[in-house]
Design a protein around this motif. Structure first.
Motif, mmCIF file in Angstrom:
data_model
loop_
_atom_site.group_PDB
_atom_site.id
_atom_site.type_symbol
_atom_site.label_atom_id
_atom_site.label_comp_id
_atom_site.label_asym_id
_atom_site.label_seq_id
_atom_site.Cartn_x
_atom_site.Cartn_y
_atom_site.Cartn_z
ATOM 1 N N PRO A 75 23.593 -27.373 56.887
ATOM 2 C CA PRO A 75 22.208 -27.802 57.114
ATOM 3 C C PRO A 75 21.218 -26.664 56.868
ATOM 4 O O PRO A 75 21.497 -25.505 57.180
ATOM 5 C CB PRO A 75 22.205 -28.229 58.587
ATOM 6 C CG PRO A 75 23.366 -27.519 59.207
ATOM 7 C CD PRO A 75 24.396 -27.404 58.124
ATOM 8 N N SER A 76 20.081 -26.976 56.285
ATOM 9 C CA SER A 76 19.031 -25.997 56.050
ATOM 10 C C SER A 76 18.143 -25.966 57.282
ATOM 11 O O SER A 76 17.439 -26.935 57.573
ATOM 12 C CB SER A 76 18.224 -26.382 54.807
ATOM 13 O OG SER A 76 17.214 -25.448 54.555
ATOM 14 N N GLN A 77 18.155 -24.846 58.028
ATOM 15 C CA GLN A 77 17.519 -24.865 59.340
ATOM 16 C C GLN A 77 16.522 -23.740 59.600
ATOM 17 O O GLN A 77 15.468 -23.968 60.174
ATOM 18 C CB GLN A 77 18.608 -24.816 60.430
ATOM 19 C CG GLN A 77 19.480 -26.055 60.448
ATOM 20 C CD GLN A 77 20.507 -26.019 61.546
ATOM 21 O OE1 GLN A 77 21.228 -25.037 61.723
ATOM 22 N NE2 GLN A 77 20.593 -27.106 62.315
ATOM 23 N N PHE A 78 16.817 -22.509 59.220
ATOM 24 C CA PHE A 78 15.995 -21.380 59.673
ATOM 25 C C PHE A 78 15.718 -20.447 58.505
ATOM 26 O O PHE A 78 16.548 -19.614 58.153
ATOM 27 C CB PHE A 78 16.722 -20.627 60.802
ATOM 28 C CG PHE A 78 15.839 -19.724 61.608
ATOM 29 C CD1 PHE A 78 14.920 -20.245 62.511
ATOM 30 C CD2 PHE A 78 15.919 -18.344 61.467
ATOM 31 C CE1 PHE A 78 14.110 -19.411 63.258
ATOM 32 C CE2 PHE A 78 15.114 -17.507 62.205
ATOM 33 C CZ PHE A 78 14.208 -18.042 63.116
ATOM 34 N N LYS A 79 14.563 -20.609 57.896
ATOM 35 C CA LYS A 79 14.203 -19.800 56.724
ATOM 36 C C LYS A 79 13.310 -18.653 57.152
ATOM 37 O O LYS A 79 12.255 -18.861 57.761
ATOM 38 C CB LYS A 79 13.499 -20.668 55.673
ATOM 39 C CG LYS A 79 14.341 -21.815 55.140
ATOM 40 C CD LYS A 79 13.543 -22.637 54.142
ATOM 41 C CE LYS A 79 14.356 -23.843 53.688
ATOM 42 N NZ LYS A 79 14.635 -24.776 54.802
ATOM 43 N N HIS A 127 18.526 -20.619 51.512
ATOM 44 C CA HIS A 127 19.247 -19.786 52.489
ATOM 45 C C HIS A 127 18.722 -20.033 53.897
ATOM 46 O O HIS A 127 17.517 -20.098 54.109
ATOM 47 C CB HIS A 127 19.091 -18.299 52.156
ATOM 48 C CG HIS A 127 19.933 -17.837 51.016
ATOM 49 N ND1 HIS A 127 21.150 -17.218 51.175
ATOM 50 C CD2 HIS A 127 19.729 -17.915 49.687
ATOM 51 C CE1 HIS A 127 21.657 -16.917 49.988
ATOM 52 N NE2 HIS A 127 20.812 -17.334 49.072
ATOM 53 N N SER A 128 19.632 -20.167 54.848
ATOM 54 C CA SER A 128 19.277 -20.230 56.259
ATOM 55 C C SER A 128 19.766 -18.956 56.942
ATOM 56 O O SER A 128 20.928 -18.549 56.771
ATOM 57 C CB SER A 128 19.927 -21.442 56.940
ATOM 58 O OG SER A 128 19.171 -22.604 56.737
ATOM 59 N N VAL A 129 18.874 -18.331 57.703
ATOM 60 C CA VAL A 129 19.248 -17.129 58.455
ATOM 61 C C VAL A 129 20.115 -17.539 59.633
ATOM 62 O O VAL A 129 19.761 -18.437 60.410
ATOM 63 C CB VAL A 129 17.998 -16.379 58.941
ATOM 64 C CG1 VAL A 129 18.381 -15.224 59.864
ATOM 65 C CG2 VAL A 129 17.197 -15.855 57.751
ATOM 66 N N VAL A 130 21.281 -16.891 59.782
ATOM 67 C CA VAL A 130 22.215 -17.255 60.852
ATOM 68 C C VAL A 130 22.582 -16.076 61.749
ATOM 69 O O VAL A 130 23.290 -16.252 62.734
ATOM 70 C CB VAL A 130 23.517 -17.860 60.275
ATOM 71 C CG1 VAL A 130 23.231 -19.209 59.650
ATOM 72 C CG2 VAL A 130 24.169 -16.932 59.267
ATOM 73 N N GLY A 131 22.104 -14.885 61.419
ATOM 74 C CA GLY A 131 22.459 -13.758 62.268
ATOM 75 C C GLY A 131 21.895 -12.447 61.773
ATOM 76 O O GLY A 131 21.167 -12.384 60.771
ATOM 77 N N GLN A 132 22.235 -11.378 62.496
ATOM 78 C CA GLN A 132 21.762 -10.044 62.184
ATOM 79 C C GLN A 132 22.870 -9.038 62.496
ATOM 80 O O GLN A 132 23.518 -9.122 63.549
ATOM 81 C CB GLN A 132 20.523 -9.710 63.030
ATOM 82 C CG GLN A 132 19.958 -8.319 62.822
ATOM 83 C CD GLN A 132 19.313 -8.152 61.452
ATOM 84 O OE1 GLN A 132 18.619 -9.059 60.987
ATOM 85 N NE2 GLN A 132 19.528 -7.020 60.820
ATOM 86 N N VAL A 133 23.089 -8.117 61.584
ATOM 87 C CA VAL A 133 24.065 -7.052 61.830
ATOM 88 C C VAL A 133 23.519 -6.125 62.918
ATOM 89 O O VAL A 133 22.385 -5.641 62.815
ATOM 90 C CB VAL A 133 24.341 -6.247 60.542
ATOM 91 C CG1 VAL A 133 25.211 -5.026 60.844
ATOM 92 C CG2 VAL A 133 25.009 -7.128 59.499
ATOM 93 N N VAL A 134 24.296 -5.894 63.956
ATOM 94 C CA VAL A 134 23.878 -4.999 65.031
ATOM 95 C C VAL A 134 24.728 -3.736 65.071
ATOM 96 O O VAL A 134 24.449 -2.814 65.830
ATOM 97 C CB VAL A 134 23.928 -5.719 66.402
ATOM 98 C CG1 VAL A 134 22.893 -6.828 66.450
ATOM 99 C CG2 VAL A 134 25.325 -6.265 66.705
#
Length: 508
Positions: A252-256, A289-296
């Motif tokens: 699903p396309s959710q968070f751009k 592209h949907s953003v799903v996370g961040q490298v910490v």
């Protein structure tokens, strides 16, 4: 003895110590990043990595040098002094700030050099946690010395007692001749080496104190793709690395949002739909592209990794998927995660076949889940033959749900004699090419799917007896793809037409 950095921590080891001694638990085949000190001494970027007791952040500096960040005694001066919903301040320390005494508008992630009571002797590094207007005792420029580009979730976790433990410049990647990735555990460690063994990611919408579900569906795809703890690099470019495990899967396309360094996305359209991307450099947002996370943690490993490398990964939070678990085990998992379970029938001889909500973030947000169970007598164990029919097995897992869960289901279509036919819903775009077609005799209990050479494409069948003429779906051999076998065939004998049959894949 020599000193090396292992995932941000200083370790002392003897001269000549091999890498294997330092990382005995490194997953087999997973590459680690080796950064020799000369690379860092040669050239710095405009970014700095700041380790705190609550996590690691990366700051992209705005050009102004802030010596306190790299001072050897920084950890003594940079303790959390105060925090609220808008900002967090570390200090105090002495600086040359000349406060303008004027409120300014700050954005989330801004790093501000300001002072308390307009006194430079009590200066602070202030991290903006949300968009706000305030007078932080900054100079005429507004005092923004940089911006947090990685690890923003850490800003929301800071609490009394937290402090900065280390600050180091991010190394230049223009010349990586002395920095590389390796799986060679016999490598001899050297003084000042940095070793990065894994990549940690924080899922979009997740923070221990607050969970949002704007990206729950696409985050679930990320958790599934990296459930094994491995990111396999199928493509590496100057801007990103790509894991293609689940390419071809709808997401699903959710968070751009803009894709900044360390951002993790899943592709929701185009030729690599379903692929997981980690960004090495800033690029604009994309409707695909949907953003799903961040490298910490571990951005160095991301930047040095090359095509073909396998990276050890961890996504926070871990996935909650109870399907296929014995009910008692599912109850234990739920209790450990603080999840209340509503169970249709609570009995020890049952297995979970459905979970609602179906995504991890939704379950964590609600702190509850409803599960449907079935008796073990209705759950049929199967073995799939990936070696001989890899493409057909992929299709079978997708149409039955086994690609996403440990338990799947098929509706019984027709039962006659010793033949059991099932008709899972199959998209028209899915192709089933002839593969592993029998030529002599089909053994008893063989599991098969009809290929595209016949009208009944996608039909799944099991025949309890051997046959030299027809396959398990009652098609000629050329229309039959053998994909595995059924273990407990006795459970099939009670199956009726239009009944849902639950299946579970096992390894033998």
């Amino acid at each position: 003895m020599i000193r090396v950095h292992l995932d941000g921590e200083i370790r002392e080891v003897g001269k000549g110590t091999p890498l294997s001694t330092l990382v005995p638990g490194q997953p087999a085949g997973c590459a680690v990043a080796i950064i020799r000190p000369a690379t860092q001494e040669q050239e710095k970027t405009g970014s700095i990595t700041v380790s705190t007791t609550a996590g690691e952040i990366t700051i992209e500096l705005a050009g102004r040098e802030v010596d306190i960040l790299e001072h050897p005694e920084a950890e003594k001066s940079l303790a959390l002094h105060w925090t609220d919903r808008y900002a967090a301040a570390f200090g105090p320390f002495l600086s040359d700030v000349r406060p303008e005494r004027k409120p300014r508008l700050y954005e989330r992630g801004d790093v501000i050099l300001g002072c308390g009571g307009y006194d430079p002797k009590t200066s602070y590094l202030i991290f903006s946690k949300s968009r706000h207007l305030a007078d932080h005792g900054a100079d005429e420029t507004g005092g923004v010395i940089g911006r947090v580009v990685s690890g923003k979730a850490v800003l929301d976790r800071w609490a009394t007692g937290d402090r900065v433990t280390k600050a180091e410049p991010v190394i230049s990647w223009a010349d990586t001749s002395r920095s590389f990735t390796t799986t060679d555990m016999t490598l001899t460690l050297e003084e000042g080496m940095q070793i990065v063994t894994r990549v940690d990611m924080m899922a979009q919408g997740y923070a221990p104190e607050r969970i949002t579900t704007e990206a729950a569906g696409s985050v679930e795809h990320l958790l599934l793709a990296l459930n094994s703890g491995r990111f396999t690099i199928g493509r590496a470019t100057s801007t990103h690395i790509l894991d293609q495990k689940l390419v071809g899967t709808d997401v699903p396309s959710q968070f751009k949002r803009p894709r900044r360094e360390g951002t993790v996305t899943v592709r929701t359209g185009g030729p690599s739909v379903g692929g997981v991307y980690i960004y090495r450099a800033d690029v604009p947002s994309s409707p695909a592209h949907s953003v799903v996370g961040q490298v910490v943690h571990g951005i160095e490993l991301v930047k040095l990794a090359k095509e073909g490398d396998i990276l050890s990964t961890q996504v926070i939070p871990s996935r909650i998927d109870l399907l296929g678990l014995p009910l008692e085990e599912a109850k234990e998992v739920a209790a450990n995660r603080g999840i209340a379970l509503a169970i249709d029938k609570d009995s020890a001889d049952r297995i979970v076949v459905s979970q609602e909500p179906g995504t991890t973030l939704d379950v964590l947000a609600e702190r509850s889940a409803k599960v449907t169970t079935a008796p073990f007598a209705q759950v049929v164990d199967i073995v799939l033959d990936d070696a001989r029919a890899p493409e057909s097995c992929i299709v079978f897992r997708k149409i039955t749900g086994l690609a996403e869960h440990d338990a799947g289901m098929m509706p019984a279509f027709f039962v006659f004699d010793d033949v059991y036919l099932f008709k899972p819903k199959i998209p028209t775009t899915v192709k089933i090419y002839p593969e592993n077609c029998p030529t002599d005799e089909v053994p008893a209990a063989s599991l098969a799917i009809t290929n595209d050479s016949r009208k009944g494409t996608g039909l799944v069948g099991v025949r309890l007896s051997a046959n030299r003429e027809f396959g398990p779906t009652s098609e000629p051999f050329e229309g039959t793809n053998i994909i595995g076998r059924v273990i407990d065939t006795g459970k099939l004998k009670s199956v009726k037409e239009r009944q849902t049959v639950y299946i579970r894949e096992v390894n033998q």
